[in-house]
Design a protein around this motif. Sequence first.
Motif, PDB file in Angstrom:
ATOM      1  N   MET A   1      -5.103 -34.094  50.145  1.00 44.99           N
ATOM      2  CA  MET A   1      -4.247 -32.901  50.260  1.00 44.99           C
ATOM      3  C   MET A   1      -3.673 -32.838  51.672  1.00 44.99           C
ATOM      4  SD  MET A   1      -5.279 -28.883  50.007  1.00 44.99           S
ATOM      5  CE  MET A   1      -5.609 -28.967  48.250  1.00 44.99           C
ATOM      6  N   GLU A   2      -2.326 -32.682  51.749  1.00 46.51           N
ATOM      7  CA  GLU A   2      -1.697 -32.568  53.051  1.00 46.51           C
ATOM      8  C   GLU A   2      -1.942 -31.182  53.629  1.00 46.51           C
ATOM      9  OE1 GLU A   2      -0.197 -33.762  50.393  1.00 46.51           O
ATOM     10  OE2 GLU A   2       0.040 -35.862  50.953  1.00 46.51           O
ATOM     11  N   SER A   3      -2.168 -31.097  54.937  1.00 47.93           N
ATOM     12  CA  SER A   3      -2.449 -29.815  55.558  1.00 47.93           C
ATOM     13  C   SER A   3      -2.053 -29.861  57.020  1.00 47.93           C
ATOM     14  CB  SER A   3      -3.940 -29.476  55.420  1.00 47.93           C
ATOM     15  OG  SER A   3      -4.731 -30.549  55.900  1.00 47.93           O
ATOM     16  N   ILE A   4      -1.840 -28.666  57.580  1.00 45.17           N
ATOM     17  CA  ILE A   4      -1.473 -28.534  58.986  1.00 45.17           C
ATOM     18  C   ILE A   4      -2.646 -27.933  59.739  1.00 45.17           C
ATOM     19  CG2 ILE A   4       0.130 -27.485  60.617  1.00 45.17           C
ATOM     20  CD1 ILE A   4       2.170 -27.302  58.414  1.00 45.17           C
ATOM     21  N   HIS A   5      -3.014 -28.535  60.877  1.00 45.63           N
ATOM     22  CA  HIS A   5      -4.137 -28.050  61.678  1.00 45.63           C
ATOM     23  C   HIS A   5      -3.652 -27.816  63.105  1.00 45.63           C
ATOM     24  CE1 HIS A   5      -6.796 -29.202  58.382  1.00 45.63           C
ATOM     25  NE2 HIS A   5      -6.173 -30.365  58.362  1.00 45.63           N
ATOM     26  N   LEU A   6      -3.774 -26.592  63.575  1.00 47.22           N
ATOM     27  CA  LEU A   6      -3.408 -26.257  64.948  1.00 47.22           C
ATOM     28  C   LEU A   6      -4.620 -26.457  65.839  1.00 47.22           C
ATOM     29  CD1 LEU A   6      -1.230 -25.118  66.854  1.00 47.22           C
ATOM     30  CD2 LEU A   6      -2.123 -22.832  66.360  1.00 47.22           C
ATOM     31  N   VAL A   7      -4.503 -27.379  66.793  1.00 39.53           N
ATOM     32  CA  VAL A   7      -5.606 -27.710  67.700  1.00 39.53           C
ATOM     33  C   VAL A   7      -5.334 -27.030  69.037  1.00 39.53           C
ATOM     34  CG1 VAL A   7      -6.932 -29.561  68.785  1.00 39.53           C
ATOM     35  CG2 VAL A   7      -5.850 -29.938  66.553  1.00 39.53           C
ATOM     36  N   SER A   8      -6.097 -25.982  69.326  1.00 39.43           N
ATOM     37  CA  SER A   8      -5.865 -25.222  70.555  1.00 39.43           C
ATOM     38  C   SER A   8      -7.104 -25.115  71.443  1.00 39.43           C
ATOM     39  CB  SER A   8      -5.373 -23.808  70.208  1.00 39.43           C
ATOM     40  OG  SER A   8      -6.290 -23.155  69.356  1.00 39.43           O
ATOM     41  N   SER A   9      -8.215 -25.724  71.003  1.00 34.67           N
ATOM     42  CA  SER A   9      -9.450 -25.660  71.789  1.00 34.67           C
ATOM     43  C   SER A   9     -10.283 -26.914  71.527  1.00 34.67           C
ATOM     44  CB  SER A   9     -10.257 -24.416  71.415  1.00 34.67           C
ATOM     45  OG  SER A   9     -11.553 -24.467  71.991  1.00 34.67           O
ATOM     46  N   PRO A  10     -10.924 -27.477  72.576  1.00 33.33           N
ATOM     47  CA  PRO A  10     -11.770 -28.659  72.372  1.00 33.33           C
ATOM     48  C   PRO A  10     -13.072 -28.334  71.641  1.00 33.33           C
ATOM     49  CG  PRO A  10     -11.883 -27.926  74.650  1.00 33.33           C
ATOM     50  CD  PRO A  10     -10.828 -27.097  73.997  1.00 33.33           C
ATOM     51  N   ASP A  11     -13.398 -27.069  71.509  1.00 36.39           N
ATOM     52  CA  ASP A  11     -14.637 -26.660  70.846  1.00 36.39           C
ATOM     53  C   ASP A  11     -14.398 -26.226  69.400  1.00 36.39           C
ATOM     54  OD1 ASP A  11     -16.034 -27.019  73.270  1.00 36.39           O
ATOM     55  OD2 ASP A  11     -15.412 -25.024  73.938  1.00 36.39           O
ATOM     56  N   SER A  12     -13.247 -26.503  68.882  1.00 35.44           N
ATOM     57  CA  SER A  12     -12.887 -26.030  67.543  1.00 35.44           C
ATOM     58  C   SER A  12     -13.148 -27.106  66.482  1.00 35.44           C
ATOM     59  CB  SER A  12     -11.416 -25.638  67.511  1.00 35.44           C
ATOM     60  OG  SER A  12     -10.602 -26.779  67.745  1.00 35.44           O
ATOM     61  N   PRO A  13     -13.318 -26.692  65.214  1.00 34.43           N
ATOM     62  CA  PRO A  13     -13.441 -27.665  64.116  1.00 34.43           C
ATOM     63  C   PRO A  13     -12.194 -28.532  63.992  1.00 34.43           C
ATOM     64  CG  PRO A  13     -14.137 -25.476  63.404  1.00 34.43           C
ATOM     65  CD  PRO A  13     -13.519 -25.305  64.755  1.00 34.43           C
ATOM     66  N   GLU A  14     -11.023 -27.962  64.331  1.00 34.38           N
ATOM     67  CA  GLU A  14      -9.789 -28.737  64.238  1.00 34.38           C
ATOM     68  C   GLU A  14      -9.796 -29.914  65.218  1.00 34.38           C
ATOM     69  OE1 GLU A  14      -9.147 -24.774  62.603  1.00 34.38           O
ATOM     70  OE2 GLU A  14      -9.889 -25.442  64.560  1.00 34.38           O
ATOM     71  N   PHE A  15     -10.403 -29.712  66.396  1.00 25.37           N
ATOM     72  CA  PHE A  15     -10.490 -30.802  67.371  1.00 25.37           C
ATOM     73  C   PHE A  15     -11.379 -31.916  66.833  1.00 25.37           C
ATOM     74  CE2 PHE A  15     -12.232 -33.056  70.994  1.00 25.37           C
ATOM     75  CZ  PHE A  15     -11.133 -33.230  71.823  1.00 25.37           C
ATOM     76  N   ASN A  16     -12.502 -31.549  66.216  1.00 26.26           N
ATOM     77  CA  ASN A  16     -13.386 -32.557  65.621  1.00 26.26           C
ATOM     78  C   ASN A  16     -12.686 -33.305  64.498  1.00 26.26           C
ATOM     79  OD1 ASN A  16     -15.525 -31.910  67.318  1.00 26.26           O
ATOM     80  ND2 ASN A  16     -16.391 -30.399  65.905  1.00 26.26           N
ATOM     81  N   HIS A  17     -11.918 -32.565  63.701  1.00 28.44           N
ATOM     82  CA  HIS A  17     -11.189 -33.192  62.595  1.00 28.44           C
ATOM     83  C   HIS A  17     -10.147 -34.169  63.135  1.00 28.44           C
ATOM     84  CE1 HIS A  17      -9.736 -33.909  58.706  1.00 28.44           C
ATOM     85  NE2 HIS A  17      -8.838 -32.946  58.602  1.00 28.44           N
ATOM     86  N   VAL A 265      -7.212 -26.323  54.937  1.00 31.90           N
ATOM     87  CA  VAL A 265      -8.408 -26.765  54.226  1.00 31.90           C
ATOM     88  C   VAL A 265      -9.621 -26.526  55.105  1.00 31.90           C
ATOM     89  CG1 VAL A 265      -7.166 -28.485  52.891  1.00 31.90           C
ATOM     90  CG2 VAL A 265      -8.103 -29.116  55.104  1.00 31.90           C
ATOM     91  N   PRO A 266     -10.765 -26.266  54.482  1.00 33.13           N
ATOM     92  CA  PRO A 266     -11.978 -26.051  55.281  1.00 33.13           C
ATOM     93  C   PRO A 266     -12.317 -27.281  56.109  1.00 33.13           C
ATOM     94  CG  PRO A 266     -12.287 -25.388  52.997  1.00 33.13           C
ATOM     95  CD  PRO A 266     -11.000 -26.126  53.050  1.00 33.13           C
ATOM     96  N   ILE A 267     -12.784 -27.058  57.307  1.00 37.20           N
ATOM     97  CA  ILE A 267     -13.138 -28.155  58.203  1.00 37.20           C
ATOM     98  C   ILE A 267     -14.594 -28.010  58.607  1.00 37.20           C
ATOM     99  CG2 ILE A 267     -12.591 -29.285  60.401  1.00 37.20           C
ATOM    100  CD1 ILE A 267      -9.828 -28.076  60.208  1.00 37.20           C
ATOM    101  N   SER A 268     -15.283 -29.111  58.590  1.00 33.74           N
ATOM    102  CA  SER A 268     -16.698 -29.091  58.954  1.00 33.74           C
ATOM    103  C   SER A 268     -16.862 -28.880  60.450  1.00 33.74           C
ATOM    104  CB  SER A 268     -17.361 -30.412  58.535  1.00 33.74           C
ATOM    105  OG  SER A 268     -18.672 -30.467  59.033  1.00 33.74           O
ATOM    106  N   ASP A 269     -17.906 -28.146  60.819  1.00 30.30           N
ATOM    107  CA  ASP A 269     -18.183 -27.895  62.235  1.00 30.30           C
ATOM    108  C   ASP A 269     -19.009 -28.998  62.881  1.00 30.30           C
ATOM    109  OD1 ASP A 269     -16.967 -25.393  62.881  1.00 30.30           O
ATOM    110  OD2 ASP A 269     -18.368 -24.475  61.467  1.00 30.30           O
ATOM    111  N   GLU A 270     -19.505 -29.937  62.081  1.00 27.48           N
ATOM    112  CA  GLU A 270     -20.395 -30.938  62.651  1.00 27.48           C
ATOM    113  C   GLU A 270     -19.630 -31.905  63.541  1.00 27.48           C
ATOM    114  OE1 GLU A 270     -21.094 -34.473  59.711  1.00 27.48           O
ATOM    115  OE2 GLU A 270     -21.356 -32.604  58.605  1.00 27.48           O
ATOM    116  N   GLU A 271     -20.323 -32.409  64.545  1.00 28.34           N
ATOM    117  CA  GLU A 271     -19.691 -33.304  65.504  1.00 28.34           C
ATOM    118  C   GLU A 271     -19.309 -34.619  64.835  1.00 28.34           C
ATOM    119  OE1 GLU A 271     -18.876 -32.762  68.618  1.00 28.34           O
ATOM    120  OE2 GLU A 271     -19.564 -30.694  68.463  1.00 28.34           O
ATOM    121  N   VAL A 272     -18.249 -35.236  65.352  1.00 34.40           N
ATOM    122  CA  VAL A 272     -17.763 -36.484  64.799  1.00 34.40           C
ATOM    123  C   VAL A 272     -18.164 -37.624  65.715  1.00 34.40           C
ATOM    124  CG1 VAL A 272     -15.715 -37.773  64.136  1.00 34.40           C
ATOM    125  CG2 VAL A 272     -15.811 -35.307  63.749  1.00 34.40           C
TER     126      VAL A 272
END
Length: 514
Positions: A1-17, A265-272
Amino acid sequence: MESIHLVSSPDSPEFNHLTRALTHSSVIGLDAEWKPIRTHQSTFPTVSLLQIACQLPGDDDDDSSVESPVFLIDLASIPLQSIYQLIRDAFVSPNILKLGFRFKQDLVYLSSTFCAHDCEPGFDRVEPFLDITSIYINLQPKQPGRRLSKQTKSLATICQEVLGIPLSKELQCSDWSQRPLTEEQMQYAAVDAYCLIHILEVFKSKAVTEGNSVESTTGLQLYHLDLGLKQIFDTQQNSNKMCGIKFGEALEMVQAIPPDFCKTVPISDEEVTALPPDQANRMDYVLSQIVRKYGDKILLSESDRKPKISRKKAKKSSGRVANTRSPTEGGEEWQGPPPWDATSGGDGCPKFLCDVMVEGLAKHLRCVGIDAAVPYSKKPESRDLIEQACKEKRVLLTRDAKLLRHDYLLKNQIYRVKSLLKNDQLVEVIETFQLEISEDQLMSRCTKCNGKFIQKPLTTEEAVEAAKGFQVIPNCLFNKNLEFWQCMDCKQLYWEWRELNTAMLCKSLSMSAS
């Protein structure tokens, strides 16, 4: 599924994704946005947004589950030092093919932006890299004895020709430094990077079917080759979308984007954690051959890192008295009366000439039934514009302040449009010239050539006959009770768009006016 993720913080789930996506993707599409500069400056503009579109492979048991997320890295919010190494590594990774459209300028501005925040030495190269223009050229059919045009196509034109969709560039000059970003800005920015990957997929498909890679691809099977946006037009279940796409092309007011593109889409909080090199970013055979044959690189030199300041010398006086008025004097506010005014001998029908800077406004004016012409040539001289406006008794619309120096020649036939967005420009012109727009005028002119439509609609049978050897009417329209309209000048056919776009325009005008 295509999705848009705004990455605005290094501590966010979007950054891990994002970290995971860059680790697993073998192809990424790149683009950047910054606030437009209106005057010559001694520094580069600051990049506000970096877009990275990734293509993640499906699970081993399901090759169809390919994901293409787009990450919008908010460089105005995130600490640049936290993202610098990740981006730099992706730019030089030999296992990731980078796609872009004239990306060298973007790279120069990106490097300057990061260096200003103590991220030395910035970015100096992107490798391997493939420009979408190069892909477009290689997608063109080869004809013996015929040279391909060297004229550079816009990204919107390439998307139209390769993917079959219109790409709106209306927000290109919006203020990208403002926060928060609007939903429209985020969507616009994401599509610019997203379409690059799908243009490559079309190229990969051609490499497989026609054997255009360096080594013969005979016997190769690409178990999942997603043609992306182009596929919308080829699948039977989506045939009902054809009408919407067609009038979207005619008006260039509707962006064709998959309905679920902007879902979060939901993003996991676990570290990558990064995968070993032999397990991450693995290119398939076809992609590796494309990289080997067409792959390029962007290298920045020291001269690229220094803004080029214009050093044009002032022209020597020829002895003639020049027009010394400031470009902002006169012409800035409309003073009338217009050349079509009945009291001045006109016919009472508003007529405009839109120069190349507001050419998109011409199509919007035509949509509301206003006669709006464009220059005869693609690069007209000022005298050509003046001559055409005077000859056809039109008001010249422009955003070029230099043209206002000639308003004494045009005799109240020039107006400088202040708004940036086309919808706002349309409202501005309607209000400035006090134009009366009636419902029966809407969609009464051809957006392609400015001609008028025939007086009554055609049936499907009549439209098929009229389109022979000129235009293809999709089979999915034959079983529908549609009305077809034809331009009396260029013979272009339109269908099932009159009522819908009338409502769209009325809504657009009312929203802009409020």
